[in-house]
Design a protein around this motif. Sequence first.
Motif, short mmCIF file in Angstrom:
data_model
loop_
_atom_site.label_atom_id
_atom_site.label_comp_id
_atom_site.label_asym_id
_atom_site.label_seq_id
_atom_site.Cartn_x
_atom_site.Cartn_y
_atom_site.Cartn_z
N GLY A 212 0.81 -1.21 0.00
CA GLY A 212 0.00 0.00 0.00
C GLY A 212 0.85 1.26 0.00
N VAL A 213 1.95 1.25 0.77
CA VAL A 213 2.87 2.38 0.77
C VAL A 213 3.47 2.56 -0.63
CG1 VAL A 213 5.02 3.30 1.74
CG2 VAL A 213 3.38 2.11 3.22
N ARG A 215 2.19 1.62 -3.45
CA ARG A 215 1.17 2.08 -4.39
C ARG A 215 0.95 3.58 -4.28
NH1 ARG A 215 -4.48 -0.96 -5.78
NH2 ARG A 215 -5.37 0.63 -7.14
N ARG A 216 0.93 4.12 -3.07
CA ARG A 216 0.77 5.56 -2.89
C ARG A 216 1.94 6.32 -3.49
NH1 ARG A 216 -1.14 3.68 2.11
NH2 ARG A 216 0.82 4.15 3.17
N HIS A 217 3.14 5.74 -3.36
CA HIS A 217 4.30 6.41 -3.94
C HIS A 217 4.24 6.37 -5.47
CE1 HIS A 217 8.37 8.05 -3.49
NE2 HIS A 217 8.65 7.39 -4.60
N ALA A 219 1.57 6.39 -7.22
CA ALA A 219 0.57 7.39 -7.61
C ALA A 219 1.20 8.78 -7.60
CB ALA A 219 -0.63 7.32 -6.67
N ALA A 220 2.06 9.05 -6.62
CA ALA A 220 2.74 10.35 -6.58
C ALA A 220 3.66 10.55 -7.77
CB ALA A 220 3.52 10.48 -5.27
N THR A 438 8.19 14.15 -6.44
CA THR A 438 8.04 13.68 -5.07
C THR A 438 9.10 14.31 -4.19
OG1 THR A 438 9.43 11.75 -5.50
CG2 THR A 438 7.07 11.48 -5.86
N ASN A 467 5.85 8.32 5.01
CA ASN A 467 5.75 7.30 3.97
C ASN A 467 6.76 6.17 4.20
OD1 ASN A 467 4.10 6.63 1.81
ND2 ASN A 467 5.64 7.21 0.29
#
Length: 519
Positions: A212-213, A215-217, A219-220, A438, A467
């Motif tokens: 999940g971490v 995936r968020r990165h 997306a960024a 980022t 993060n």
Amino acid sequence: MESYREPTSPHRRRVVIVGGGMAGTRLAQQLTARAVAVGAGSVGAGSVEVTIIGEEPHPAYNRVLLAEVLAGRYPPEVIALPAPAAGVRRLSGVRVVRVDRPTAEVVCDDGRRVPYDALVLATGSNPVLPPLRGLFEPDGHELPDGVHAFRTMDDCLALGAAVRPGARAVVIGGGLLGVSAARALAQRGAQVVLAHQGEHLMERQLDPGASGVLRRHMAALGVEVHTECRVRGLRTRAMDGRRHVRAVELADGYALEADLVVLACGVRPRVGLARAAGLEVARGVVIDDELRTSDPRVFAIGDCAEHAGIVYGLAGAAQEQADVLAHHLSPTPPLPEPMGPRPLDPHQTSAPVPGQGSAPDPADRFVANRPAGRDGWAQTGHRPAPGNETPTRHTDAAPADHAAWAQTGHRAAPRDETLPRYHGTRTLTRLTLTAASTPGPLDLAAFGNPTPAPGDDVIHLTDATRNTYRKVVVRGDRLLGGILLGDLGTVGALARTWESDEPLPATPLLHLLTNDGGS
């Protein structure tokens, strides 16, 4: 094409390496270094003669860094590996089509026959091409324009030439290779969609929380991620007599418009030569602790080799295997003696393997690559992980086994118990994701088995604001496995402890999981 036989060198040990990648190049370097160390002076005049035969026309390179070339961070020459000594003969752009074991020669596609005293298969692996509708035409073998694998330098250069800012790119596969390719394309300005059939990204290395971490990165970075997303086929259009990809069709009927498609669906060991030569093949070419195949004069290392039921597909494992094999092929230990040519049974192309042709055994594990360490080589570890020990094959082969192998035309040499053995590789996956959009890079390390058993200790820290995600599993005073996302200092401290298989320090483990403890 007319065949011709190269002259022999009776006073030197002729080592022929099929495959000019990381594994084969490392072995050549180690062999030549050892030849000089034992007093041979130079390779050409010494007692070992090394020939590398590679299909790719490029100099050997670190394939772990191909994504950096695709991203535009490095030019191709920067990831070139150190060249072996001048006396090593390298045949580039040449493909071996057959191994003639009775005459101890390899036959090349240009007609030459290269004799060997020891043959090393370092043939690597091929990308898996998924069974997608529209990928190939009936009886065709060409991919549509815009569809690329991502395994070799040629793949990387072709994809780099095709990508443009604003191009719509779909990456199929969310493992380490797919994540790396998606990140690189996003850095080149493409609009990237990552389609992954599994429940979460990099599921071989990460648990759902760490994924999940990640995936968020992603997306960024501008990458649109779809998990539990099955791709059904490709839609193409005809133009100038060729097929061009225009969309990726999902199982639910939805179509992702695409100018580029990257297939990152895993790899498969290249075992065709070994199987045709009658060597024992399971998922990979089966080897023992001395890296020998079922023919005692033929060895295998790298992505094509299977040791104790495991195909590593790992740069670090290839390096370790090459280092061990260099000891066994150096001039000092004797090789098996030829017993004269003996025709192979034309009806048997491979040693009997239980279940051959069936689905892959779930016990066969593939783990991803590590980044380069000193001199362009992946950093290594040598001992199996605690709790993950696997019995090795052929470690103490019975006389009957050696007799069976000798029937292929060779007499096995006596074992030298002072030489090192290969007992498996402590796997470590490393990845750094960076982008100008980022605030900082995301460093990732995954090693061992992060799933605890009863009685194991688990330390788990998550900081959503920074993060970061850190989880390690401890058994006694040893690391069993871990997943670390965050700064390189913390990752490096535990990774070094893992790779060296050292007892944990007396410092509380929680301290190692913090920024100051990992520096």
